[in-house]
Scaffold this motif. Structure first.
Motif, PDB file in Angstrom:
ATOM      1  N   VAL A   1       0.840  -1.205   0.000  1.00 23.11           N
ATOM      2  CA  VAL A   1       0.000   0.000   0.000  1.00 23.11           C
ATOM      3  C   VAL A   1       0.874   1.254   0.000  1.00 23.11           C
ATOM      4  N   PHE A   2       2.046   1.176   0.618  1.00 26.76           N
ATOM      5  CA  PHE A   2       2.972   2.315   0.607  1.00 26.76           C
ATOM      6  C   PHE A   2       3.397   2.638  -0.825  1.00 26.76           C
ATOM      7  N   ILE A   3       3.637   1.614  -1.635  1.00 24.87           N
ATOM      8  CA  ILE A   3       4.079   1.830  -3.009  1.00 24.87           C
ATOM      9  C   ILE A   3       2.951   2.415  -3.857  1.00 24.87           C
ATOM     10  N   ILE A   4       1.743   1.883  -3.732  1.00 20.64           N
ATOM     11  CA  ILE A   4       0.639   2.317  -4.585  1.00 20.64           C
ATOM     12  C   ILE A   4       0.143   3.704  -4.186  1.00 20.64           C
ATOM     13  N   ASN A   5       0.611   4.229  -3.072  1.00 12.57           N
ATOM     14  CA  ASN A   5       0.323   5.625  -2.723  1.00 12.57           C
ATOM     15  C   ASN A   5       1.501   6.548  -3.024  1.00 12.57           C
ATOM     16  N   LEU A   6       2.722   6.007  -2.984  1.00 10.74           N
ATOM     17  CA  LEU A   6       3.901   6.835  -3.240  1.00 10.74           C
ATOM     18  C   LEU A   6       4.018   7.208  -4.717  1.00 10.74           C
ATOM     19  N   ILE A   7       3.779   6.251  -5.610  1.00 12.24           N
ATOM     20  CA  ILE A   7       3.892   6.532  -7.051  1.00 12.24           C
ATOM     21  C   ILE A   7       2.846   7.555  -7.502  1.00 12.24           C
ATOM     22  N   PRO A   8       1.568   7.444  -7.117  1.00 13.74           N
ATOM     23  CA  PRO A   8       0.619   8.518  -7.460  1.00 13.74           C
ATOM     24  C   PRO A   8       1.002   9.868  -6.872  1.00 13.74           C
ATOM     25  N   LEU A   9       1.578   9.860  -5.666  1.00 10.11           N
ATOM     26  CA  LEU A   9       2.032  11.130  -5.081  1.00 10.11           C
ATOM     27  C   LEU A   9       3.114  11.759  -5.942  1.00 10.11           C
TER      28      LEU A   9
ATOM     29  N   VAL B   1       2.711  15.446  -7.716  1.00 13.41           N
ATOM     30  CA  VAL B   1       3.651  16.542  -7.473  1.00 13.41           C
ATOM     31  C   VAL B   1       4.269  17.018  -8.783  1.00 13.41           C
ATOM     32  N   LEU B   2       4.533  16.106  -9.722  1.00  8.32           N
ATOM     33  CA  LEU B   2       5.053  16.519 -11.026  1.00  8.32           C
ATOM     34  C   LEU B   2       4.050  17.405 -11.755  1.00  8.32           C
ATOM     35  N   LEU B   3       2.767  17.090 -11.625  1.00  8.63           N
ATOM     36  CA  LEU B   3       1.750  17.945 -12.243  1.00  8.63           C
ATOM     37  C   LEU B   3       1.730  19.328 -11.594  1.00  8.63           C
ATOM     38  N   LEU B   4       1.863  19.370 -10.268  1.00  3.87           N
ATOM     39  CA  LEU B   4       1.879  20.661  -9.579  1.00  3.87           C
ATOM     40  C   LEU B   4       3.110  21.486  -9.961  1.00  3.87           C
ATOM     41  N   MET B   5       4.223  20.790 -10.208  1.00  2.00           N
ATOM     42  CA  MET B   5       5.463  21.483 -10.579  1.00  2.00           C
ATOM     43  C   MET B   5       5.516  21.797 -12.070  1.00  2.00           C
ATOM     44  N   GLN B   6       4.412  21.503 -12.789  1.00  2.00           N
ATOM     45  CA  GLN B   6       4.327  21.729 -14.231  1.00  2.00           C
ATOM     46  C   GLN B   6       5.441  20.983 -14.974  1.00  2.00           C
ATOM     47  N   ARG B   7       5.665  19.749 -14.550  1.00  2.00           N
ATOM     48  CA  ARG B   7       6.646  18.890 -15.194  1.00  2.00           C
ATOM     49  C   ARG B   7       5.975  17.749 -15.950  1.00  2.00           C
ATOM     50  N   TYR B   8       4.756  18.009 -16.423  1.00  2.45           N
ATOM     51  CA  TYR B   8       4.049  16.979 -17.185  1.00  2.45           C
ATOM     52  C   TYR B   8       4.768  16.717 -18.507  1.00  2.45           C
TER      53      TYR B   8
ATOM     54  N   THR C   1     -11.341  -0.206  -1.648  1.00  2.00           N
ATOM     55  CA  THR C   1     -10.831   0.264  -0.360  1.00  2.00           C
ATOM     56  C   THR C   1     -10.253   1.663  -0.527  1.00  2.00           C
ATOM     57  N   SER C   2     -10.328   2.426   0.543  1.00  2.00           N
ATOM     58  CA  SER C   2      -9.876   3.825   0.493  1.00  2.00           C
ATOM     59  C   SER C   2      -8.370   3.930   0.319  1.00  2.00           C
ATOM     60  N   GLU C   3      -7.613   2.911   0.745  1.00  2.00           N
ATOM     61  CA  GLU C   3      -6.161   2.971   0.632  1.00  2.00           C
ATOM     62  C   GLU C   3      -5.698   3.044  -0.826  1.00  2.00           C
ATOM     63  N   HIS C   4      -6.551   2.569  -1.758  1.00  2.00           N
ATOM     64  CA  HIS C   4      -6.168   2.551  -3.167  1.00  2.00           C
ATOM     65  C   HIS C   4      -6.812   3.679  -3.967  1.00  2.00           C
ATOM     66  N   MET C   5      -7.626   4.496  -3.345  1.00  2.00           N
ATOM     67  CA  MET C   5      -8.359   5.517  -4.095  1.00  2.00           C
ATOM     68  C   MET C   5      -7.460   6.654  -4.569  1.00  2.00           C
ATOM     69  N   ALA C   6      -6.340   6.894  -3.885  1.00  2.00           N
ATOM     70  CA  ALA C   6      -5.433   7.957  -4.331  1.00  2.00           C
ATOM     71  C   ALA C   6      -4.867   7.635  -5.706  1.00  2.00           C
TER      72      ALA C   6
ATOM     73  N   ALA D   1      13.182  12.207  -3.534  1.00  2.00           N
ATOM     74  CA  ALA D   1      12.950  13.118  -2.411  1.00  2.00           C
ATOM     75  C   ALA D   1      11.640  12.795  -1.693  1.00  2.00           C
ATOM     76  N   LEU D   2      10.574  12.540  -2.444  1.00  2.00           N
ATOM     77  CA  LEU D   2       9.288  12.183  -1.823  1.00  2.00           C
ATOM     78  C   LEU D   2       9.392  10.864  -1.078  1.00  2.00           C
ATOM     79  N   TYR D   3      10.069   9.908  -1.677  1.00  2.00           N
ATOM     80  CA  TYR D   3      10.271   8.605  -1.033  1.00  2.00           C
ATOM     81  C   TYR D   3      11.011   8.790   0.285  1.00  2.00           C
ATOM     82  N   ALA D   4      12.079   9.610   0.278  1.00  2.00           N
ATOM     83  CA  ALA D   4      12.885   9.797   1.488  1.00  2.00           C
ATOM     84  C   ALA D   4      12.074  10.466   2.597  1.00  2.00           C
TER      85      ALA D   4
END
Length: 589
Positions: free
Chosen positions: A30-38, A42-49, A81-86, A207-210
């Motif tokens: 569950v940590f992985i399936i939430n970290l990759i979407p995060l 963040v790339l979208l917010l940083m305009q790095r699409y 489940t809510s853990e996968h909705m992100a 950086a997000l992972y760390a």
């Protein structure tokens, strides 16, 4: 990271296969399936699409979702489940973002900005409201208690004590960080700074992972597993940059450029080859004299220091692996004053006794910590094991341990228990015994049976948990206390302490006259570490323990003999309807 750098479907599928293995191996996926979407968000917010990000995440989400649902234990959890909705929300947001980027070339700049902010806001709001509605209607399961315990460290202790009772779920101490990571604790932030300093799409992920892994590792000891990979990577980046900075100049100095003695070169490099008096070339010894001192040698000092730290790290890792992580918990070791080592093999001794001296269908009741060991090494059935999903069953065993002998006996007869196993460390000073875990048994039992078990009953009026004479009467008469300290009050360990002195709690026990009515001691290991008790059968049902017998006619017996024993007379009185001296009916129940 490789799939984001290349935008290749091949590398994305490889990522999906790794994710599939993670799902099949550990619930921490569950940590992985939430970290990759995060990372994508963040790339979208940083305009790095970019198209690379779109291809990588879209392929990963679809293929990874299908693969993860092939695990029977997971099933439809990724979509319910809510853990996968992100992950699902970021996938929908990414599609909307990509569509708006597609319209950029067909609209003016002003129209695109208006449509972009409106479209992204509507997409994010629609996803958020949809998740809330589906959760409210029951189509999506709410966040689990294990997830809440990551954000609120006191949640599990109040609502899910079975999670808080596990030592791996306790907050991590600074000692644990330094014990596991050694010098990497100091070099890891430096590597993170180098990544943030020259940021790109891949380094955003690191950086997000760390940052997220540091937080989760601080909440639970077991989540150090998620922190260690990124700590190793970032520390390697830090050491690499240090060596590149201090050794790079030396590499360049070994291949110097060809020098010309023309006036133009002299003007570009004043003072390097000539002294102030004129065009007189300096002697070689004069050039070397200017390089003496600490300044020019600082590079060698730093290099040697880094190499020494790496050598010390290798030695520390070898020692930790051999002493902390390679020692089985079944075999304990202690050291004498002269340095000799004693091996305490009580666990295997007790499990071997169970395998050799009990019926193969015997049922053993113990705390869940030892369930897998009993099943694997003694080959006997246990009531609860290390699979802690069934909270109610574990609570029932905790209730039996926390109750007095009579109430516990009723529970054990209901569960068809044949033997009870407890761990007692009062003789050798072993701190991981059942008395030290007892309050967690009480808390878990109280969560399911609040009317029968209350934690406050096991404390003194001053709020202390004591095993001596000042201890709570409820504690001194419960089944766990009596099984742990049975016959211990007669035992004097040395001349400096009284009989019944508990080395683990550093106290003389308060109840030394312990007698059992429904249990009998069957086995105690050499160092009293493992104690096994046999559950007695009811007095009037010795022949009916596991094979109920119903008879219609007693053959060759018409009259009751005067030599009938009391036990037989009692059995007939209970099971056959008869009167003394009269003929027994032919039809009996």
């Amino acid at each position: 990271v490789k799939s984001v750098k290349t935008g290749s479907v091949f590398w994305t599928v490889c990522c999906c296969l790794s994710y599939f293995y993670m799902v099949s191996a550990w619930g921490g996926y569950v940590f992985i399936i939430n970290l990759i979407p995060l990372h994508v968000f963040v790339l979208l917010l940083m305009q790095r699409y970019s198209k690379r990000v779109y291809i990588a995440y879209s392929t990963f989400y679809i293929v990874g979702l299908i693969l993860s649902m092939q695990i029977p234990f997971v099933g439809f959890q990724p979509i319910r489940t809510s853990e996968h909705m992100a992950a699902a929300g970021v996938f929908a947001l990414l599609q909307a973002y990509a569509f708006l980027q597609y319209l950029r070339d067909r609209l003016t700049k002003q129209e695109f900005q208006t449509l972009f902010f409106l479209g992204v806001s509507l997409a994010a709001g629609a996803v958020f409201l949809s998740v809330i509605y589906l959760t409210y209607t029951g189509y999506i399961a709410p966040w689990s208690g294990r997830f809440y315990s990551l954000w609120d460290t006191g949640y599990a202790k109040i609502h899910i004590p079975i999670i808080a009772s596990v030592s791996e779920h306790q907050p991590t101490t600074w000692v644990s960080f330094f014990f596991d990571l050694h010098i990497l604790v100091c070099t890891f932030p430096a590597g993170l700074w180098f990544c943030i300093k020259n940021v790109n799409d891949e380094r955003v992920f690191v950086a997000l992972y760390a940052i997220s892994a540091v937080y989760f590792a601080g909440v639970m000891v077991r989540l150090m597993l998620t922190l260690t990979p990124v700590v190793c990577m970032l520390s390697a980046i830090a050491f690499s940059n240090v060596f590149e900075h201090y050794l790079g100049d030396d590499m360049k100095r070994e291949n110097p450029p060809v020098e010309d003695s023309s006036d133009e070169d002299d003007k570009r490099n004043p003072g390097n080859l000539y002294d102030k008096a004129g065009k007189v070339r300096k002697h070689v010894t004069e050039q070397e004299k200017t390089e003496e001192g600490l300044g020019p040698n600082i590079k060698s000092i730093v290099t040697m220091l880094m190499l020494m730290l790496l050598m010390m790290f290798a030695v520390h890792c070898t020692w930790v692996t051999s002493n902390a992580y390679s020692s089985p918990s079944v075999v304990l070791a202690s050291y004498n004053h002269d340095g000799t080592r004693n091996i305490l093999d009580d666990f295997r001794e007790a499990y071997f006794w169970l395998r050799q001296n009990t019926d193969e269908h015997a049922r053993v009741m113990s705390w869940w910590d030892y369930g897998y060991q009993i099943a694997g090494m003694a080959n006997r059935t246990t009531l609860v094991d290390n699979n802690t999903w069934n909270n109610s069953h574990i609570a029932l065993v905790g209730k039996a341990m926390s109750s007095n002998e009579t109430a516990a006996y009723k529970i054990m007869r209901t569960l068809d228990v044949d033997y009870v196993l407890v761990i007692f460390g009062g003789v050798i000073g072993y701190s991981g015994d059942d008395i030290n875990k007892f309050l967690w048994m009480v808390r878990i039992a109280e969560g399911e049976h609040p009317k029968d078990i209350r934690e406050s009953d096991y404390f003194t009026p001053q709020g202390e948990f004591r095993v001596d004479k000042a201890g709570s009467p409820t504690l001194l008469n419960c089944l766990m206390y009596k099984m742990s300290y049975y016959r211990f009050g007669e035992m004097q360990l040395d001349f400096r302490t009284p009989p019944g002195f508990d080395r683990t709690r550093n106290a003389e026990i308060g109840n030394k006259d312990i007698k059992f009515r429904h249990l009998e001691e069957a086995f105690t290991s050499e160092h009293w570490l493992v104690r096994i008790y046999k559950v007695k059968a009811p007095d009037n049902r010795e022949t009916l323990d596991h094979k109920p017998r119903v008879t219609n006619i007693i053959p060759k017996q018409k009259y009751l003999s005067k030599k009938t024993t009391k036990r037989k007379r009692g059995y007939i009185k209970n099971k056959l309807v008869f009167k003394k001296g009269k003929k027994i009916p032919k039809k009996t129940v």
